[in-house]
Motif scaffolding. Structure first.
Motif, PDB file in Angstrom:
ATOM      1  N   LEU A 185       0.812  -1.214   0.000  1.00 29.19           N
ATOM      2  CA  LEU A 185       0.000   0.000   0.000  1.00 29.19           C
ATOM      3  C   LEU A 185       0.848   1.269   0.000  1.00 29.19           C
ATOM      4  O   LEU A 185       0.301   2.377  -0.052  1.00 29.19           O
ATOM      5  CB  LEU A 185      -0.941   0.000   1.210  1.00 29.19           C
ATOM      6  CG  LEU A 185      -1.978  -1.130   1.234  1.00 29.19           C
ATOM      7  CD1 LEU A 185      -2.850  -1.023   2.477  1.00 29.19           C
ATOM      8  CD2 LEU A 185      -2.834  -1.127  -0.019  1.00 29.19           C
TER       9      LEU A 185
ATOM     10  N   ALA B 237      -7.849  -1.093  -2.413  1.00 28.94           N
ATOM     11  CA  ALA B 237      -7.046  -0.435  -1.382  1.00 28.94           C
ATOM     12  C   ALA B 237      -5.972   0.448  -1.996  1.00 28.94           C
ATOM     13  O   ALA B 237      -5.757   1.588  -1.548  1.00 28.94           O
ATOM     14  CB  ALA B 237      -6.417  -1.495  -0.473  1.00 28.94           C
ATOM     15  N   GLN B 238      -5.278  -0.039  -3.019  1.00 26.38           N
ATOM     16  CA  GLN B 238      -4.230   0.777  -3.646  1.00 26.38           C
ATOM     17  C   GLN B 238      -4.805   1.992  -4.357  1.00 26.38           C
ATOM     18  O   GLN B 238      -4.209   3.080  -4.330  1.00 26.38           O
ATOM     19  CB  GLN B 238      -3.423  -0.082  -4.613  1.00 26.38           C
ATOM     20  CG  GLN B 238      -2.515  -1.099  -3.907  1.00 26.38           C
ATOM     21  CD  GLN B 238      -1.674  -1.904  -4.879  1.00 26.38           C
ATOM     22  OE1 GLN B 238      -2.075  -2.131  -6.022  1.00 26.38           O
ATOM     23  NE2 GLN B 238      -0.521  -2.356  -4.437  1.00 26.38           N
TER      24      GLN B 238
ATOM     25  N   LEU C 134      -7.414   3.594  -3.426  1.00 24.62           N
ATOM     26  CA  LEU C 134      -7.746   4.555  -2.368  1.00 24.62           C
ATOM     27  C   LEU C 134      -6.490   5.244  -1.851  1.00 24.62           C
ATOM     28  O   LEU C 134      -6.514   6.441  -1.546  1.00 24.62           O
ATOM     29  CB  LEU C 134      -8.488   3.851  -1.233  1.00 24.62           C
ATOM     30  CG  LEU C 134      -8.994   4.742  -0.103  1.00 24.62           C
ATOM     31  CD1 LEU C 134      -9.913   5.843  -0.620  1.00 24.62           C
ATOM     32  CD2 LEU C 134      -9.712   3.909   0.963  1.00 24.62           C
ATOM     33  N   VAL C 135      -5.389   4.503  -1.757  1.00 23.86           N
ATOM     34  CA  VAL C 135      -4.116   5.129  -1.377  1.00 23.86           C
ATOM     35  C   VAL C 135      -3.751   6.209  -2.386  1.00 23.86           C
ATOM     36  O   VAL C 135      -3.389   7.337  -2.019  1.00 23.86           O
ATOM     37  CB  VAL C 135      -2.995   4.072  -1.293  1.00 23.86           C
ATOM     38  CG1 VAL C 135      -1.635   4.760  -1.125  1.00 23.86           C
ATOM     39  CG2 VAL C 135      -3.225   3.125  -0.131  1.00 23.86           C
TER      40      VAL C 135
ATOM     41  N   SER D 266      -5.949   9.205  -1.986  1.00 26.52           N
ATOM     42  CA  SER D 266      -5.689   9.891  -0.715  1.00 26.52           C
ATOM     43  C   SER D 266      -4.436  10.739  -0.781  1.00 26.52           C
ATOM     44  O   SER D 266      -4.352  11.797  -0.130  1.00 26.52           O
ATOM     45  CB  SER D 266      -5.556   8.857   0.414  1.00 26.52           C
ATOM     46  OG  SER D 266      -6.745   8.117   0.588  1.00 26.52           O
TER      47      SER D 266
ATOM     48  N   CYS E 265      -7.506   2.175   4.249  1.00 26.28           N
ATOM     49  CA  CYS E 265      -7.150   1.428   3.035  1.00 26.28           C
ATOM     50  C   CYS E 265      -7.074  -0.069   3.318  1.00 26.28           C
ATOM     51  O   CYS E 265      -7.448  -0.887   2.461  1.00 26.28           O
ATOM     52  CB  CYS E 265      -5.829   1.947   2.476  1.00 26.28           C
ATOM     53  SG  CYS E 265      -5.934   3.639   1.851  1.00 26.28           S
TER      54      CYS E 265
ATOM     55  N   ALA F  57     -10.548  -1.355   3.355  1.00 29.49           N
ATOM     56  CA  ALA F  57     -11.011  -1.511   1.975  1.00 29.49           C
ATOM     57  C   ALA F  57     -10.506  -2.836   1.397  1.00 29.49           C
ATOM     58  O   ALA F  57     -11.238  -3.543   0.693  1.00 29.49           O
ATOM     59  CB  ALA F  57     -10.530  -0.339   1.126  1.00 29.49           C
ATOM     60  N   TYR F  58      -9.254  -3.173   1.688  1.00 31.78           N
ATOM     61  CA  TYR F  58      -8.666  -4.447   1.251  1.00 31.78           C
ATOM     62  C   TYR F  58      -9.470  -5.625   1.804  1.00 31.78           C
ATOM     63  O   TYR F  58      -9.868  -6.532   1.073  1.00 31.78           O
ATOM     64  CB  TYR F  58      -7.217  -4.502   1.734  1.00 31.78           C
ATOM     65  CG  TYR F  58      -6.518  -5.825   1.560  1.00 31.78           C
ATOM     66  CD1 TYR F  58      -5.870  -6.143   0.374  1.00 31.78           C
ATOM     67  CD2 TYR F  58      -6.470  -6.750   2.605  1.00 31.78           C
ATOM     68  CE1 TYR F  58      -5.202  -7.351   0.216  1.00 31.78           C
ATOM     69  CE2 TYR F  58      -5.810  -7.960   2.463  1.00 31.78           C
ATOM     70  CZ  TYR F  58      -5.176  -8.254   1.265  1.00 31.78           C
ATOM     71  OH  TYR F  58      -4.526  -9.458   1.121  1.00 31.78           O
TER      72      TYR F  58
END
Length: 290
Positions: free
Chosen positions: A14, A43-44, A46-47, A50, A199, A202-203
């Motif tokens: 991440l 997740a990535q 969202l990273v 962000s 994140c 989310a994963y």
């Protein structure tokens, strides 16, 4: 692999590489499979989104579509569009790219912290996670039922620990209503970074949700006669939480039709606070193997 190592691998995956101002590259979790896990892409993405937003604006929602199967053998490139930065909200769009083609897109919204009206559904009355079977114990029950082609993935260790309420109490071998409650948390402590915890949630939110729509049909996701895949994913964050403390994932599937299963989830912390909500539609298509 030790739990601390698995969580460290996820945290590392991440930590995206910034290629350009709005362009990021993510490495894949070392799972050893051809197909990329959708939760990692969520997740990535969202990273990536962000990292283009001010730190005082945490994510409050995301809406995503899976367009193509991801390739776990190559990195994923994330392109971010900065759609708007208003007084209270920021919106971003993210496209995940592999082999020159989009495999996933996502819209995410971020908001400054504000006080307002509050209400929530009560958390289901379920046993504490410490009283339930561990994920490893649960999996051992089904080793003889899993086809050889799916066994490696079924036994794959992950950085998230799950404890299933209904399966621990009554087994999981017969059709049952499309509802399940699952405790989950990171296998080891996670750094004090609220964006990282979001994140990682989310994963994890993509790991068990789609299986809810298969419960009435006596399928655990390893029947080759059923093609299973996530189609879209929506996630809303309501309150702060820690991914390394137990969270309850209360899931249901109100409808399956058209070769698709609709799934919903409410995520509570140990104090009964509703911290996130999830919705996902997935492909559950019958295959003709004749």
């Amino acid at each position: 692999m030790r739990p601390e190592e698995m969580v460290a691998d996820l945290v590392s995956a991440l930590d995206l590489e910034r290629i350009e101002e709005n362009l990021f590259r993510g490495s894949n979790m070392p799972e050893g499979f051809r197909r990329l896990f959708g939760g990692q892409v969520i997740a990535q993405a969202l990273v990536a989104a962000s990292r283009t937003v001010a730190a005082d604006r945490p994510a409050h929602s995301l809406h995503a579509y899976f367009m193509r199967e991801g390739d776990a053998s190559v990195p994923v490139v994330y392109q971010v569009e900065r759609d708007r930065d208003g007084k209270s909200f920021s919106t971003r769009r993210v496209i995940a790219i592999q082999h020159g083609r989009p495999i996933f897109n996502m819209a995410a919204s971020f908001q400054i912290e504000e006080k307002g009206l509050e209400h929530q559904f009560d958390m289901p009355d379920v046993p504490d996670p410490e009283t339930l079977m561990s994920d490893a114990e649960w999996r051992r029950q089904f080793i003889d039922q899993v086809p050889e082609a799916h066994l490696e993935r079924f036994l794959q260790e992950r950085p998230i620990e799950f404890r299933r309420v209904e399966s621990s109490v009554s087994g999981n071998s017969a059709p049952r209503p499309p509802r399940q409650n699952i405790w989950f948390k990171a296998m080891a402590p996670v750094p004090d970074d609220s964006a990282l915890h979001a994140c990682m949630l989310a994963y994890a939110s993509d790991m068990t949700l789609l299986s809810t729509s298969l419960l009435p049909h006596n399928d655990a996701g390893w029947d080759d006669r059923i093609q299973v895949a996530s189609l879209d994913h929506a996630l809303w964050f309501h309150a702060p939480f820690r991914i390394d403390d137990w969270l309850l994932y209360a899931q249901d599937s109100p409808r399956a039709s058209g070769a698709r299963g609709m799934n919903r989830g409410l995520i509570y912390n140990r104090d009964g606070v509703l911290v996130a909500s999830v919705a996902q539609e997935g492909l559950i298509r019958k295959r003709d193997l004749a």
